[in-house]
Design a protein around this motif. Structure first.
Motif, PDB file in Angstrom:
ATOM      1  N   LYS A  65       0.820  -1.202   0.000  1.00 31.95           N
ATOM      2  CA  LYS A  65       0.000   0.000   0.000  1.00 31.95           C
ATOM      3  C   LYS A  65       0.861   1.262   0.000  1.00 31.95           C
ATOM      4  CE  LYS A  65      -4.028   1.995   2.311  1.00 31.95           C
ATOM      5  NZ  LYS A  65      -4.996   1.851   3.417  1.00 31.95           N
ATOM      6  N   ALA A  66       1.936   1.256   0.767  1.00 29.98           N
ATOM      7  CA  ALA A  66       2.797   2.443   0.851  1.00 29.98           C
ATOM      8  C   ALA A  66       3.421   2.759  -0.502  1.00 29.98           C
ATOM      9  CB  ALA A  66       3.883   2.235   1.892  1.00 29.98           C
ATOM     10  N   GLN A  67       3.820   1.732  -1.238  1.00 31.71           N
ATOM     11  CA  GLN A  67       4.424   1.941  -2.548  1.00 31.71           C
ATOM     12  C   GLN A  67       3.393   2.484  -3.533  1.00 31.71           C
ATOM     13  OE1 GLN A  67       6.070  -1.879  -3.512  1.00 31.71           O
ATOM     14  NE2 GLN A  67       7.920  -1.563  -2.296  1.00 31.71           N
ATOM     15  N   VAL A  68       2.172   1.978  -3.451  1.00 33.40           N
ATOM     16  CA  VAL A  68       1.106   2.471  -4.323  1.00 33.40           C
ATOM     17  C   VAL A  68       0.838   3.942  -4.030  1.00 33.40           C
ATOM     18  CG1 VAL A  68      -1.333   2.259  -4.905  1.00 33.40           C
ATOM     19  CG2 VAL A  68       0.055   0.199  -4.603  1.00 33.40           C
ATOM     20  N   PHE A  69       0.740   4.280  -2.748  1.00 32.60           N
ATOM     21  CA  PHE A  69       0.511   5.661  -2.364  1.00 32.60           C
ATOM     22  C   PHE A  69       1.631   6.561  -2.874  1.00 32.60           C
ATOM     23  CE2 PHE A  69      -2.661   5.804   1.402  1.00 32.60           C
ATOM     24  CZ  PHE A  69      -3.512   4.954   0.716  1.00 32.60           C
ATOM     25  N   ALA A  70       2.872   6.109  -2.718  1.00 31.47           N
ATOM     26  CA  ALA A  70       4.017   6.923  -3.140  1.00 31.47           C
ATOM     27  C   ALA A  70       4.002   7.155  -4.644  1.00 31.47           C
ATOM     28  CB  ALA A  70       5.321   6.248  -2.717  1.00 31.47           C
ATOM     29  N   ARG A  71       3.690   6.107  -5.406  1.00 25.17           N
ATOM     30  CA  ARG A  71       3.685   6.234  -6.866  1.00 25.17           C
ATOM     31  C   ARG A  71       2.575   7.176  -7.332  1.00 25.17           C
ATOM     32  NH1 ARG A  71       6.359   3.706 -10.399  1.00 25.17           N
ATOM     33  NH2 ARG A  71       7.067   2.177  -8.881  1.00 25.17           N
ATOM     34  N   LEU A  72       1.403   7.044  -6.735  1.00 24.05           N
ATOM     35  CA  LEU A  72       0.297   7.912  -7.125  1.00 24.05           C
ATOM     36  C   LEU A  72       0.549   9.355  -6.691  1.00 24.05           C
ATOM     37  CD1 LEU A  72      -2.697   5.556  -6.281  1.00 24.05           C
ATOM     38  CD2 LEU A  72      -1.860   6.178  -8.543  1.00 24.05           C
ATOM     39  N   SER A  73       1.194   9.531  -5.555  1.00 23.37           N
ATOM     40  CA  SER A  73       1.541  10.883  -5.110  1.00 23.37           C
ATOM     41  C   SER A  73       2.528  11.527  -6.071  1.00 23.37           C
ATOM     42  CB  SER A  73       2.134  10.840  -3.698  1.00 23.37           C
ATOM     43  OG  SER A  73       1.173  10.425  -2.757  1.00 23.37           O
TER      44      SER A  73
END
Length: 253
Positions: A21-29
């Motif tokens: 989830k953290a990686q997904v959030f970082a990429r979308l950010s």
């Protein structure tokens, strides 16, 4: 669709299994930061930003995080003295596969060092600017999901600003010029097509076929590593896998 499209399907399947989830959030950010940096910070006037925000909300990113990402991209985030810049890196993976990387960084030295280490570990090398970019061109991409009748799609595209398309059992990818992306995405939605994604992508002019299993696995490990690096926004390779390798990889993922 060609083997490269099957490789895209493999990536999506693998992402569903092991994405954090953290990686997904970082990429979308990062996608929102880049969109706000390259255009207006107003979603109503910036199609790329509007699309990035829609993806972020669908992934459950809080509104406060979305607002911070937009402010960071616009350079108006209070208390954040870091200066971010978009940088493109280029290199070669095993089998001479060309790899194009777009990053957003506040420290070029750190980003280049991390990329160089990732390439070296898998038998590739980070190259000079321009060494592979001539093998790619940027295009608008609209991704459709589900079963789509090719005859109906082709008839619809004749009246739309589309250049080409790929189709398989999982959906279709429609290509257009950069300037026509918003119009094409909007019109396909209006015609009732299931638009999953609309974005700008670097597309290889030609693909290089890989048939060796060990070389393919090294390449996939390299691409996975690059995609998880903090500063990386996107990774594109001119990789095409043989049908036999696709079957083997799908069985092991």
């Amino acid at each position: 669709m060609a083997g490269h499209s099957k490789w895209a399907n493999i990536k999506r399947q693998k992402a569903r299994v092991d994405a954090k989830k953290a990686q997904v959030f970082a990429r979308l950010s990062r996608a929102m930061i880049v969109a706000a940096r390259q255009g207006l910070p107003d979603p109503a006037a910036n199609f790329q930003l509007r699309t990035a925000i829609e993806k972020a909300k669908a992934a459950g990113i809080p509104n406060d995080n979305i607002e911070r990402a937009i402010a960071k991209g616009a350079g108006t985030l209070s208390g954040d003295g870091r200066q971010f810049e978009s940088v493109r890196y280029e290199g070669y993976g095993p089998s001479g596969i060309a790899i194009l990387i777009e990053a957003l960084t506040d420290n070029r030295n750190r980003t280049a060092a991390n990329l160089r280490a990732a390439f070296s570990k898998q038998g590739g090398n980070l190259g000079e600017t321009g060494c592979v970019s001539w093998m790619f061109r940027q295009r608008g991409v609209v991704q459709l999901t589900g079963a789509i009748a090719e005859a109906d799609l082709l008839e619809a595209l004749l009246d739309l600003p589309a250049e080409s398309y790929d189709l398989d059992e999982s959906g279709a990818i429609v290509y257009c010029s950069i300037a026509d992306l918003e119009a094409l995405s909007t019109q396909l939605r209006q015609l009732g097509y299931p638009v999953e994604d609309s974005e700008l992508r670097w597309i290889p002019n030609d693909y290089q076929l890989v048939t060796d299993g060990e070389q393919a696995r090294s390449l996939l490990r390299l691409l996975d590593t690059l995609e998880t690096l903090e500063d990386v926004c996107s990774v594109t390779a001119n990789l095409e896998l043989s049908p036999e390798l696709v079957t083997d990889l799908e069985a092991t993922l």
